[in-house]
Design an enzyme around this catalytic site. Structure first.
Site, PDB file in Angstrom:
ATOM      1  CG  MET A  59      -2.020   0.859   1.090  1.00 26.20           C
ATOM      2  SD  MET A  59      -3.461   0.139   2.181  1.00 26.20           S
ATOM      3  CE  MET A  59      -2.995   1.301   3.750  1.00 26.20           C
ATOM      4  CB  CYS A  60       2.145   3.516  -2.061  1.00 26.35           C
ATOM      5  SG  CYS A  60       3.495   2.189  -2.056  1.00 26.35           S
ATOM      6  N   GLY A  61       0.701   5.845  -0.959  1.00 23.78           N
ATOM      7  CA  GLY A  61      -0.277   6.950  -1.377  1.00 23.78           C
ATOM      8  C   GLY A  61       0.226   7.541  -2.373  1.00 23.78           C
TER       9      GLY A  61
END
Ligand code: F6R
Length: 572
Positions: free
Chosen positions: A1-3
């Site tokens: 998960m990254c933003g």
């Protein structure tokens, strides 16, 4: 998960990106970066570590421009470092990409691009995307992105910029979240609503297989094949704090609901296209070494230890090798018998737990091969282990482990199936059967989670009690131990997990009128025996809640006060 975040408009782009990334740090925080189209062209700044490091870098050399993309990373391919941080670019430095997700076929694409003369600088899967877009570019960035993604398999939310068309920001969504924020003479992209909420409440939610082309004064939505779509804009009325938790009351609840995604991500690229084989290309352990394994020791703390208890059962049943599970703080003091033919599996969400790290070193000092199951690429345990299987659960913000625990179970099944195939201890049909059950799991868990209200009612009843028991046999007992830990940690209610058949050897004395007992009865092979243990506690006045399969609910309700159905089971 990254933003990921992106901006096109008249504000100070760097500030919009940094403020947006601050709101997305819960999605990843091991490194960050931004690309801004300045008067010098596309300029990129990146820094390993928390976002504050990037801010410090930018204080001296700010990036001034009116379009940009940003990224906060949770490493999946390649350790956290400046060079592995996004945005990534191509040989010409004319294209820049931020990415959230996993490209399953990045290794083959990378080889193909290298053969064509492209030079790679990072270990990431994302860099492949910037090179692909550069290769496909013939004067139209939208078409180049469409062509590039037609070669990619996996999950991706993308933000793409090119110096050739500096007035455009292209966004794509495939199995990773992405929203478009619509402002006045400015537009935004973000992995999640909080990233843009300070500037606009008007949002389009992209669906899988859709993309958006943003200019300062327009947003065009289309499918990745290029067919234009019209969509109603959503008006967000959450406050910023609620939005950050995705509308959930707190992060723990949000992370419980993220489990289906965590399973899909952890399995992604690790089951081949036929659905019949587990592939673990990251493993250095070769077939020869696997065939020589004489015993397995699983070592971990807390919740990770409980995952190890399930892991023991999975490996013993699938691979037919003796397995011991140890609490890490005890391991080195019991002088375990470790040989070079021992496979030691350390399990740690954070990859930083001191006792688990000490166990790893103890095992290595005896010549054992140490395989880590961890959620944090680049953590001390991931760095020091001989092999690593990363659970792709994304960062756990809540203190109590939830999605990381169940992702660890997925990792154990993947490992067990892989070892079983190499050692020939299961038939191809048995392996395919379990893989199919695993692939069905995310959807089944989604259904389970939809029963949350009924479970909440039950929780309210037991919240009035001071003591509680969990009982179960086999895998149910392993899961009961994790349930008991969670209850103590979160509700401050004393609870004990007992093997259902063991209560009669003394502890039954504590079972009195109305004491709540949660009975796990999901193991067909011991169902009858568990039911007779349930009758023992019922006879002493306990209030019993059973967790069982749909088909057993009616039968069990004759012996218990309440029963919840789980949808399926994976039988090793
Ligand atoms: C409980 C919990 C802890 C951790 C334990 C090990 O909810 O989170 O019991 O599981 O401290 O931590 P890791 O997995 O990071 O080594």
């Amino acid at each position: 998960m990254c933003g990921i975040v992106g901006y096109i408009g008249k504000r100070n782009t760097q500030n919009v990106l940094i403020e947006g990334l601050k709101k997305l740090e819960y999605r990843g925080y091991d490194s960050a970066g931004i690309a801004v189209f300045t008067d010098k062209g596309l300029e990129i700044a990146k820094a390993k570590g928390r976002l504050a490091n990037l801010e410090t870098k930018l204080e001296n050399t700010p990036l001034i421009g009116s379009v940009g993309i940003g990224h906060t990373r949770w490493a999946t391919h390649g350790k956290p470092s400046d060079v592995n941080s996004h945005p990534h670019t191509d040989d010409s430095h004319k294209f820049s990409v931020v990415h959230n997700g996993i490209i399953e076929n990045y290794l083959e694409l990378k080889e193909e691009l290298i053969a064509e003369g492209h030079t790679f600088v990072s270990e990431t899967d994302t860099e492949v995307i910037s090179h692909l877009i550069a290769r496909e570019y013939e004067g139209d960035i939208v078409k180049a992105v469409q062509k590039a993604i037609s070669h990619m398999r996996g999950a991706y939310a993308l933000g793409v910029l090119t110096e050739y068309e500096p007035n455009k920001l292209v966004a794509v969504r495939q199995a990773s979240p992405l929203i478009i924020g619509v402002g006045e003479d400015e537009n935004f992209i973000g992995s999640d609503i909080p990233a843009i909420l300070e500037y606009t409440r008007n949002v389009y939610i992209l669906n899988d297989g859709e993309m958006a082309v943003l200019t300062q004064d327009a947003v065009e939505l289309m499918t990745i094949e290029g067919n234009f779509i019209s969509r109603e804009m959503i008006r967000v009325d959450w406050d910023a704090a609620t939005a950050e938790k995705g509308g959930f009351e707190h992060f723990m609840l949000k992370e419980i609901h993220e489990q289906p995604k965590a399973y899909r991500d952890t399995m992604r690229g690790r089951i081949d296209a036929s659905g019949k084989h587990v592939v673990l290309p990251e493993l250095k352990l070769n077939s020869e070494q696997i065939k020589n394994i004489r015993n397995v020791q699983i070592v971990a703390c807390g919740t990770a230890y409980h995952a190890g208890l399930v892991g023991r059962s999975v490996i013993e049943q699938l691979v037919k090798i003796p397995v011991e599970t140890d609490v890490a703080s005890e391991y080195r003091y019991r002088s375990p018998i470790i040989t070079p033919e021992t496979l030691v599996i350390v399990v740690s969400q954070s990859g930083e737990t001191t006792d688990t790290l000490a166990a790893l070193r103890e095992a290595q000092s005896h010549g054992a091969h140490v395989l880590a199951i961890t959620n944090v690429v680049g953590s001390s345990i991931a760095r020091d282990a001989d092999d690593v299987i990363t659970t792709l659960a994304g960062p756990e913000i809540a203190v109590a482990s939830t999605k990381a625990y169940t992702s660890q179970l997925i990792a154990f099944y993947l490992l067990g199936l892989y070892l079983a195939e190499v050692r020939g201890t299961q038939t191809p049909e048995q392996i395919a059967h379990i893989i199919a059950a695993m692939q069905a799991l995310p959807e089944q868990v989604e259904k389970m989670l939809s029963q949350a209200d009924a479970i909440k009612d039950f929780a309210e009843q037991i919240s009035k009690h001071e003591d509680l028991f969990f009982i179960g046999r086999g895998l149910d007992y392993a899961v009961a131990q994790e349930g008991s830990l969670k209850l103590k940690e979160i509700s401050y209610i004393h609870s004990e997990a007992y093997p259902a058949g063991e209560l009669k050897h003394g502890t039954l004395a504590l079972i009195e009128d109305e004491i709540p007992v949660i009975a796990l009865a999901t193991q067909e092979s011991v169902l009858e025996k568990t039911v007779s243990n349930i009758k023992e506690v019922k006879a002493r006045g306990a209030e019993v809640m059973a967790i069982t399969f749909e088909e057993h609910v009616a039968g069990l309700l004759k012996s218990v006060d309440q029963a919840f159905a789980i949808i399926t089971h994976i039988v090793p």
